[in-house]
Design an enzyme around this catalytic site. Structure first.
Site, PDB file in Angstrom:
ATOM      1  N   ASN A 102      37.781  29.866  23.784  1.00  0.00           N
ATOM      2  CA  ASN A 102      39.031  29.675  23.039  1.00  0.00           C
ATOM      3  C   ASN A 102      39.624  28.317  23.321  1.00  0.00           C
ATOM      4  O   ASN A 102      39.318  27.692  24.345  1.00  0.00           O
ATOM      5  CB  ASN A 102      40.086  30.705  23.472  1.00  0.00           C
ATOM      6  CG  ASN A 102      39.796  32.104  22.984  1.00  0.00           C
ATOM      7  OD1 ASN A 102      39.091  32.301  21.996  1.00  0.00           O
ATOM      8  ND2 ASN A 102      40.343  33.077  23.683  1.00  0.00           N
ATOM      9  N   GLY A 150      35.223  33.980  28.775  1.00  0.00           N
ATOM     10  CA  GLY A 150      33.817  33.587  28.904  1.00  0.00           C
ATOM     11  C   GLY A 150      33.679  32.154  29.373  1.00  0.00           C
ATOM     12  O   GLY A 150      32.978  31.865  30.354  1.00  0.00           O
ATOM     13  N   THR A 196      41.147  44.030  41.403  1.00  0.00           N
ATOM     14  CA  THR A 196      41.994  42.974  41.975  1.00  0.00           C
ATOM     15  C   THR A 196      43.456  43.395  41.909  1.00  0.00           C
ATOM     16  O   THR A 196      43.891  44.064  40.975  1.00  0.00           O
ATOM     17  CB  THR A 196      41.807  41.633  41.241  1.00  0.00           C
ATOM     18  OG1 THR A 196      42.266  41.759  39.889  1.00  0.00           O
ATOM     19  CG2 THR A 196      40.347  41.196  41.247  1.00  0.00           C
ATOM     20  N   GLY A 228      45.369  41.060  47.041  1.00  0.00           N
ATOM     21  CA  GLY A 228      43.944  41.065  47.361  1.00  0.00           C
ATOM     22  C   GLY A 228      43.084  41.860  46.416  1.00  0.00           C
ATOM     23  O   GLY A 228      43.341  41.901  45.208  1.00  0.00           O
ATOM     24  N   ASP A 262      39.425  35.125  36.340  1.00  0.00           N
ATOM     25  CA  ASP A 262      38.147  34.559  35.897  1.00  0.00           C
ATOM     26  C   ASP A 262      37.403  33.896  37.050  1.00  0.00           C
ATOM     27  O   ASP A 262      36.189  34.076  37.216  1.00  0.00           O
ATOM     28  CB  ASP A 262      38.374  33.548  34.764  1.00  0.00           C
ATOM     29  CG  ASP A 262      38.872  34.216  33.492  1.00  0.00           C
ATOM     30  OD1 ASP A 262      38.508  35.388  33.254  1.00  0.00           O
ATOM     31  OD2 ASP A 262      39.621  33.576  32.736  1.00  0.00           O
TER      32      ASP A 262
HETATM   33  P1  ATP Z   1      44.735  36.641  35.401  1.00  0.00           P
HETATM   34  O1  ATP Z   1      44.609  37.538  34.201  1.00  0.00           O
HETATM   35  O2  ATP Z   1      46.131  36.130  35.640  1.00  0.00           O
HETATM   36  O3  ATP Z   1      43.717  35.575  35.488  1.00  0.00           O
HETATM   37  P2  ATP Z   1      44.055  39.033  36.812  1.00  0.00           P
HETATM   38  O4  ATP Z   1      45.202  39.930  36.485  1.00  0.00           O
HETATM   39  O5  ATP Z   1      42.759  39.283  36.150  1.00  0.00           O
HETATM   40  O6  ATP Z   1      44.467  37.529  36.677  1.00  0.00           O
HETATM   41  P3  ATP Z   1      44.740  39.119  39.615  1.00  0.00           P
HETATM   42  O7  ATP Z   1      44.585  40.431  40.284  1.00  0.00           O
HETATM   43  O8  ATP Z   1      46.101  38.654  39.269  1.00  0.00           O
HETATM   44  O9  ATP Z   1      43.751  39.091  38.364  1.00  0.00           O
HETATM   45  O10 ATP Z   1      44.093  37.980  40.537  1.00  0.00           O
HETATM   46  C1  ATP Z   1      42.710  37.932  40.834  1.00  0.00           C
HETATM   47  C2  ATP Z   1      42.525  37.515  42.275  1.00  0.00           C
HETATM   48  O11 ATP Z   1      43.061  36.199  42.452  1.00  0.00           O
HETATM   49  C3  ATP Z   1      43.231  38.398  43.291  1.00  0.00           C
HETATM   50  O12 ATP Z   1      42.415  39.479  43.693  1.00  0.00           O
HETATM   51  C4  ATP Z   1      43.458  37.414  44.432  1.00  0.00           C
HETATM   52  O13 ATP Z   1      42.282  37.310  45.211  1.00  0.00           O
HETATM   53  C5  ATP Z   1      43.694  36.091  43.710  1.00  0.00           C
HETATM   54  N1  ATP Z   1      45.144  35.891  43.543  1.00  0.00           N
HETATM   55  C6  ATP Z   1      45.898  36.163  42.457  1.00  0.00           C
HETATM   56  N2  ATP Z   1      47.202  35.885  42.686  1.00  0.00           N
HETATM   57  C7  ATP Z   1      47.262  35.424  43.960  1.00  0.00           C
HETATM   58  C8  ATP Z   1      48.322  34.959  44.815  1.00  0.00           C
HETATM   59  N3  ATP Z   1      49.595  34.913  44.398  1.00  0.00           N
HETATM   60  N4  ATP Z   1      47.997  34.557  46.064  1.00  0.00           N
HETATM   61  C9  ATP Z   1      46.730  34.573  46.506  1.00  0.00           C
HETATM   62  N5  ATP Z   1      45.691  35.008  45.757  1.00  0.00           N
HETATM   63  C10 ATP Z   1      45.953  35.421  44.510  1.00  0.00           C
END
Ligand code: ATP
Length: 276
Positions: A12, A42, A195, A200, A229
């Site tokens: 995108n 992707g 996640t 974590g 991603d």
């Molecule tokens: P997004 O859609 O915003 O890319 P997501 O919702 O798919 O993210 P998250 O669970 O928000 O995924 O984040 C993925 C991983 O990135 C988490 O498991 C963590 O390891 C890391 N992460 C995200 N936010 C933080 C933070 N504030 N501090 C440290 N690590 C983070």
């Protein structure tokens, strides 16, 4: 090498308007600052995997427009083989994003060229692992998973109901906690990484939690878009390299932390070993 990866997924261009507040229905909000970025789950995951040191091939589609040419060039510049990115008769996929000062957002995705990716012609070689997401049609994801001879990872985002044959075939699912709650079919999956943002990540095997790790510390959280991603690419490569679940989660959390510490959804990354 065992780390040859094929990413079959979306490409995108993200148009992001940074605004004071989000508009309501029928309302116009002025004063926006515009950013244009190459995105799509992707493309983000292919670029991250390549920067982490894997040999990566991307399968996907863009339109025959300036955005498509720019997106392909950006992905190629990150070291990804783009020979199987097709140019098709629809506009390059576009995400229209508005973000307010509190970081709240509204997103409209126009799939465009991504919706024209078909399963015919997508071949996966022996020795190639596959990483996919759910921004292409489910039929494509299902067909590629079925014909892939080796490891298949699926970042099941955006969440949607999954057929049992797909759940059974996928070696590694990666989802955030909202997606995990929205896809009950994943309770039956062999291996699911979940996640939890700043809290974590955990690994579930046959529905049972087998490992859980805290997030890696981040001095300043700059942009969480794309953290998932970067995490997905890193976890897939770590599991492929034979790392045990807990170590693979730690590595992926360190990569996710590096991603949130950088303004881009395609952040610079060091080789995977650096984060182990
Ligand atoms: P997004 O859609 O915003 O890319 P997501 O919702 O798919 O993210 P998250 O669970 O928000 O995924 O984040 C993925 C991983 O990135 C988490 O498991 C963590 O390891 C890391 N992460 C995200 N936010 C933080 C933070 N504030 N501090 C440290 N690590 C983070």
């Amino acid at each position: 090498s065992p780390q040859d990866l094929v990413v079959v997924g979306s490409i995108n261009v993200d148009l992001t308007a940074l605004v004071e507040r989000l508009p309501g229905a029928g309302e116009t909000v002025g004063g926006g600052r515009l950013r244009r970025d190459v995105g799509g789950k992707g493309a983000n995951q292919a670029v991250a995997a390549s920067r982490l040191g894997a040999r990566v091939r991307m399968v996907g589609a863009v339109g025959s427009d300036a955005d498509g040419a720019w997106a392909v060039e950006t992905i190629r510049d990150a070291g990804v083989d783009v020979a199987d990115v097709e140019t098709v008769g629809a506009p390059t996929g576009t995400a229209l994003i508005a973000v307010d000062e509190a970081g709240e957002n509204q997103i409209v995705v126009c799939g465009g060229a991504n919706t024209l990716v078909g399963a015919e012609g997508i071949a996966v070689g022996p020795g190639e692992a596959v990483l996919m997401q759910l921004e292409l049609s489910l039929d494509v994801v299902r067909a590629v998973a079925e014909r892939a001879p080796g490891f298949v990872a699926l970042n099941a985002a955006p969440a949607q109901p999954l057929p049992a044959d797909l759940v059974e075939r996928v070696d590694l699912f990666i989802v955030n906690e909202t997606e995990y709650a929205a896809i009950p079919e994943l309770r039956a999956a062999r291996r699911v990484a979940v996640t939890y943002g700043a809290s974590g990540a955990a690994m579930f095997v046959d529905g049972l939690e087998v490992a859980k790790v805290p997030a890696a510390p981040v001095a300043e959280v700059v942009n969480t878009v794309g953290a998932g991603d970067a995490f997905s690419a890193a976890l897939t490569l770590a599991i492929l390299s034979g790392a045990p679940d807990e170590q693979a989660l730690r590595t992926a959390c360190a990569v996710g932390a590096a991603a949130v510490a950088h303004p881009s959804a395609q952040p610079p990354l060091d080789r995977l070993e650096t984060y182990a």
